[in-house]
Scaffold this motif. Sequence first.
Motif, mmCIF file in Angstrom:
data_model
loop_
_atom_site.group_PDB
_atom_site.id
_atom_site.type_symbol
_atom_site.label_atom_id
_atom_site.label_comp_id
_atom_site.label_asym_id
_atom_site.label_seq_id
_atom_site.Cartn_x
_atom_site.Cartn_y
_atom_site.Cartn_z
ATOM 1 N N ASP A 153 9.173 8.828 2.501
ATOM 2 C CA ASP A 153 10.041 9.941 2.124
ATOM 3 C C ASP A 153 9.592 10.546 0.792
ATOM 4 O O ASP A 153 9.549 11.767 0.635
ATOM 5 C CB ASP A 153 11.480 9.446 2.028
ATOM 6 C CG ASP A 153 12.474 10.583 1.860
ATOM 7 O OD1 ASP A 153 12.750 11.271 2.858
ATOM 8 O OD2 ASP A 153 12.961 10.774 0.725
ATOM 9 N N ILE A 154 9.193 9.678 -0.149
ATOM 10 C CA ILE A 154 8.791 10.159 -1.476
ATOM 11 C C ILE A 154 7.523 10.991 -1.390
ATOM 12 O O ILE A 154 7.465 12.122 -1.902
ATOM 13 C CB ILE A 154 8.597 8.964 -2.437
ATOM 14 C CG1 ILE A 154 9.960 8.334 -2.774
ATOM 15 C CG2 ILE A 154 7.886 9.403 -3.715
ATOM 16 C CD1 ILE A 154 9.849 7.027 -3.536
ATOM 17 N N PHE A 155 6.464 10.449 -0.731
ATOM 18 C CA PHE A 155 5.224 11.229 -0.782
ATOM 19 C C PHE A 155 5.240 12.419 0.174
ATOM 20 O O PHE A 155 4.568 13.427 -0.066
ATOM 21 C CB PHE A 155 3.969 10.354 -0.616
ATOM 22 C CG PHE A 155 3.810 9.594 0.657
ATOM 23 C CD1 PHE A 155 3.880 8.211 0.667
ATOM 24 C CD2 PHE A 155 3.524 10.252 1.842
ATOM 25 C CE1 PHE A 155 3.688 7.491 1.824
ATOM 26 C CE2 PHE A 155 3.313 9.545 3.010
ATOM 27 C CZ PHE A 155 3.408 8.157 2.997
ATOM 28 N N ALA A 181 12.643 8.806 11.244
ATOM 29 C CA ALA A 181 13.093 7.999 10.120
ATOM 30 C C ALA A 181 11.913 7.656 9.211
ATOM 31 O O ALA A 181 11.058 6.849 9.565
ATOM 32 C CB ALA A 181 13.751 6.713 10.632
ATOM 33 N N PHE A 182 11.858 8.283 8.033
ATOM 34 C CA PHE A 182 10.860 7.931 7.044
ATOM 35 C C PHE A 182 11.337 6.711 6.268
ATOM 36 O O PHE A 182 12.531 6.581 5.946
ATOM 37 C CB PHE A 182 10.647 9.082 6.051
ATOM 38 C CG PHE A 182 9.897 10.256 6.629
ATOM 39 C CD1 PHE A 182 8.706 10.067 7.301
ATOM 40 C CD2 PHE A 182 10.384 11.543 6.477
ATOM 41 C CE1 PHE A 182 8.005 11.142 7.825
ATOM 42 C CE2 PHE A 182 9.688 12.627 6.989
ATOM 43 C CZ PHE A 182 8.500 12.429 7.676
ATOM 44 N N GLY A 237 0.818 -1.211 0.000
ATOM 45 C CA GLY A 237 0.000 0.000 0.000
ATOM 46 C C GLY A 237 0.847 1.253 0.000
ATOM 47 O O GLY A 237 0.565 2.213 -0.737
ATOM 48 N N TYR A 238 1.896 1.254 0.806
ATOM 49 C CA TYR A 238 2.793 2.414 0.858
ATOM 50 C C TYR A 238 3.450 2.648 -0.500
ATOM 51 O O TYR A 238 3.569 3.789 -0.974
ATOM 52 C CB TYR A 238 3.868 2.191 1.926
ATOM 53 C CG TYR A 238 3.482 2.649 3.313
ATOM 54 C CD1 TYR A 238 4.162 3.669 3.947
ATOM 55 C CD2 TYR A 238 2.427 2.055 3.992
ATOM 56 C CE1 TYR A 238 3.815 4.097 5.226
ATOM 57 C CE2 TYR A 238 2.063 2.462 5.253
ATOM 58 C CZ TYR A 238 2.751 3.486 5.868
ATOM 59 O OH TYR A 238 2.399 3.898 7.126
ATOM 60 N N ARG A 239 3.871 1.559 -1.130
ATOM 61 C CA ARG A 239 4.548 1.707 -2.421
ATOM 62 C C ARG A 239 3.587 2.234 -3.489
ATOM 63 O O ARG A 239 3.972 3.052 -4.329
ATOM 64 C CB ARG A 239 5.129 0.367 -2.857
ATOM 65 C CG ARG A 239 5.820 0.453 -4.201
ATOM 66 C CD ARG A 239 6.756 -0.670 -4.465
ATOM 67 N NE ARG A 239 7.508 -0.428 -5.699
ATOM 68 C CZ ARG A 239 8.592 -1.077 -6.052
ATOM 69 N NH1 ARG A 239 9.067 -2.021 -5.258
ATOM 70 N NH2 ARG A 239 9.212 -0.807 -7.169
ATOM 71 N N TYR A 240 2.355 1.777 -3.429
ATOM 72 C CA TYR A 240 1.370 2.254 -4.407
ATOM 73 C C TYR A 240 1.182 3.766 -4.279
ATOM 74 O O TYR A 240 1.149 4.490 -5.276
ATOM 75 C CB TYR A 240 0.037 1.536 -4.183
ATOM 76 C CG TYR A 240 -1.075 2.051 -5.067
ATOM 77 C CD1 TYR A 240 -1.181 1.641 -6.398
ATOM 78 C CD2 TYR A 240 -1.998 2.982 -4.569
ATOM 79 C CE1 TYR A 240 -2.192 2.131 -7.217
ATOM 80 C CE2 TYR A 240 -3.004 3.486 -5.382
ATOM 81 C CZ TYR A 240 -3.102 3.059 -6.700
ATOM 82 O OH TYR A 240 -4.092 3.549 -7.503
ATOM 83 N N VAL A 241 1.090 4.247 -3.046
ATOM 84 C CA VAL A 241 0.930 5.692 -2.833
ATOM 85 C C VAL A 241 2.157 6.442 -3.331
ATOM 86 O O VAL A 241 2.045 7.487 -3.994
ATOM 87 C CB VAL A 241 0.669 5.990 -1.345
ATOM 88 C CG1 VAL A 241 0.677 7.498 -1.090
ATOM 89 C CG2 VAL A 241 -0.648 5.379 -0.902
ATOM 90 N N ALA A 242 3.361 5.920 -3.012
ATOM 91 C CA ALA A 242 4.598 6.592 -3.429
ATOM 92 C C ALA A 242 4.706 6.643 -4.952
ATOM 93 O O ALA A 242 5.108 7.676 -5.521
ATOM 94 C CB ALA A 242 5.804 5.870 -2.832
ATOM 95 N N ASP A 243 4.339 5.548 -5.625
ATOM 96 C CA ASP A 243 4.440 5.508 -7.091
ATOM 97 C C ASP A 243 3.411 6.409 -7.765
ATOM 98 O O ASP A 243 3.609 6.861 -8.901
ATOM 99 C CB ASP A 243 4.257 4.071 -7.592
ATOM 100 C CG ASP A 243 5.449 3.187 -7.251
ATOM 101 O OD1 ASP A 243 6.523 3.748 -6.941
ATOM 102 O OD2 ASP A 243 5.306 1.951 -7.283
ATOM 103 N N ASN A 244 2.311 6.671 -7.075
ATOM 104 C CA ASN A 244 1.214 7.425 -7.705
ATOM 105 C C ASN A 244 0.893 8.722 -6.964
ATOM 106 O O ASN A 244 -0.224 9.238 -7.062
ATOM 107 C CB ASN A 244 -0.039 6.548 -7.756
ATOM 108 C CG ASN A 244 0.174 5.290 -8.577
ATOM 109 O OD1 ASN A 244 0.108 5.313 -9.808
ATOM 110 N ND2 ASN A 244 0.436 4.182 -7.884
#
Length: 829
Positions: A92-94, A86-87, A59-66
């Motif tokens: 860190d991305i979003f 620590a993110f 879920g975290y990766r989906y948010v970061a990618d989009n």
Amino acid sequence: MRLSTFYQKRKPYPYGNPGHKNLTHFQKQYIEFFRSLKGLYNRFNINLKNNHQAYKGMGYRYVADNIRELKDNIPWEKIIFAGFNAFSRAEDIFVRELVKDKKADVLWDADEYYIDNPEQEAGDFIRHFIASNQDDNNLWINSFLEKNPRKIDILGTSSITAQATVAGNILKEWSIENKSHDGTAVILADEKLLLPVLNSIPDEYKSFNVTMGYPLVYTPLYSFYNKWLKIIGGMSEADSDISGNKKHIYKNDVLELFRHPYFKVLQKEQAEEIIQVLLSTNQFYFSLDDLKELFPADYSIFTKIFQTPEKVSGLIKGIMDITDVLRQKFTENQEDEANKYEVDIEYLFQFAKLVNVINEFIDHRNEYINIKSFRAILDKMLRNVSIPFYGEPLQGLQIMGVLESRVLDFKNIIILAMNEGIFPNAKHQQNSFIPFEIKKEFGLPGYKEKNSIYAYHFYRLLQRSENVAITYCTEPDLIAGGGKSRFIEQIITEIPEKCFATEIRQKLFTFALDKIAPSRHIEIKKDDKTVKTLRNLAQKGFSPSSLSTYIRCPLQFYFKHIVGLREQDENMESIDAAMLGTLVHESLYTLHKPLEGVRLTENQIEFMDEQIHQSLTQAIDKHYKKGNLDFGRNLLIYNVAKNLVKNFVRYQKRYIQTNNSNNNETQLLSLEKKFQHQLKFRTGMEEFNVTITGKIDRVEMVGKTINILDYKTGTVNQPDLKINDWEKAKNDPRYDKALQLLIYAWLYQKVTNSDHELHAGLLPLRTLKNGATKLKISDSFKIGPETISKTENTITQVLENIFNTSVPFFQTKDQKHCEFCFFKDICMR
């Protein structure tokens, strides 16, 4: 996938292939496994998406990618990220994207001390975020560590649990200085310290809050089920052992379970009753039927405890049955004892929930799992379960773990168990099968990043503190990780150079054992009651060993022969060294008794070889009923005893051959015979008889010489059997064996009035190559009239000390004799 490229770049695989040799089959499989991860990962994620499911990381990766598409749908005007450190990469991305679009601000609670210093690992994550994000979001970065005054006490203790006592003492001091307990926290780096700390909280703290989880593996519930499953597993894994013998239940396992406090909740009176029954027998392995016979007929819990499930489903049902009975008992008792068992009921709830999860998984997957595998799965899952405690973190004394203390400020702080491997915690290094070099290549967090997180927690706790106490264990062997934490070393070295308002004090905290040790040498004066007891002993008889005991330590003589203290008769599972000597003596007596009073021949001795096993089993049945000799230490000691007896029989055959070749017949005069003689003794104006009595192992005549012999299964040194100074014989414990032999010879001479030449010695059954080790008086083995007379004088002088009322019973000065003394705890030696 980059992983394949990663391995290709590293040909010929130096990480697991030193010397660049050809890869083994296992190494090839290892590399192929990592190469297959991409396909597994993709298929797994596609399957989850098709079922509208996701795990947290996905879920975290989906948010970061989009994030660029998703950020426009955020309904809030501004998002504040406060108190983070620590993110993760996705976070860190979003967060950066939102900050960049002015949709978010990040408020850091940090200190210049570790942010401005690039060498300080505590500021690694915040420095990285600020450096790559030029917006002014670095609010709440202050300089409390450098400017605010504080005291830091670093206390080393010799054990983990001693730290709880130290914490209690510090809390008491702080309570005297400041009646309010707000702003005070005890931080536990090791959760195992929770119960010791709770027991150490001073009475002044009427209430306190626990805000942390307590691992289930440290609870009494875990130990109860662990002991029970150990018994069930042993009964269920196989019908018989590798030798084909029927599997039995180990008595000590049953005793451990029955002594557990939870079992006493199940069956209060009957549990103690059956413990006493088990202790009264020397049988250590039981069949189910044997064990059932020992239980009362109405022992209702028996069938629940000693079940033999063939499948895991039966075992789970048994677990739930016992859990239900325990819950009922705790609930009933709780009503009578004011919520005493509230925590135990919570343990049961969490445990039952976990067992149900495993059961549902097995049913849903229709998987076959054997009982051994189930136990391993259950144990593994239990080790990852914590019982949650909830409290109010704003009032009163706070007790919490390191993670629970995040972004909270306390004026007074005690941090316990700051040892390397605990704080920072090294356990995370064992929780991943991904090698370090792969983590490094792909930017995954490793031990360095984990240590930075712990460093931030530590220094942030210190920021607004005024009084800090840090404890650590000085004995690295007692701690999983090692010695003093690196963070302690850092503040000792670095803080004084920059934080001038901080005072650091170091101390080794010890408990003064000398306060409870005796302040003087123990002495027991001889009163009228003692004299009366000594007179009774004079009638019954002093043995050579009792006189040796007095010479060795008069206080030991007092405990043993005046007070009558005895070592507790324990229900020994293993035959010990003392029992070994008894078995050998009994066996030799049984073998030689038919030959008592006759001339010994080689044929008679040869016949003994066939009777050794029978003589030993008879001795074992007499002294060690139902002792299992099929395996373990008992089998080893039986074989030792058998070899000692065999060695003696073979030695005796050679001994008779040698004597016969010298025209010296060997005649066995007596075995294990008791000799006693009354010695006229005067104390003050009174004269009375003192009986000296002793049992001589073996008396034989070789030619015209009579040998008085004592069997020894231990070591024998010739210097201990040589007397040049008669004064030492009555005072020096090193000559106790020599004195005993002299008294045996004196007794024999007094009782038989023999005119034969007397010799005395020990038969060292372990080293019989050179025969008996004989007693030597000056340079002669002969015990003549002069030696007999001097022996009597020595006995008389020892008795004079014993009966002299002005000479107390005192401790030996040589503490080497205390090492194996049963009474050393009384003397505190």
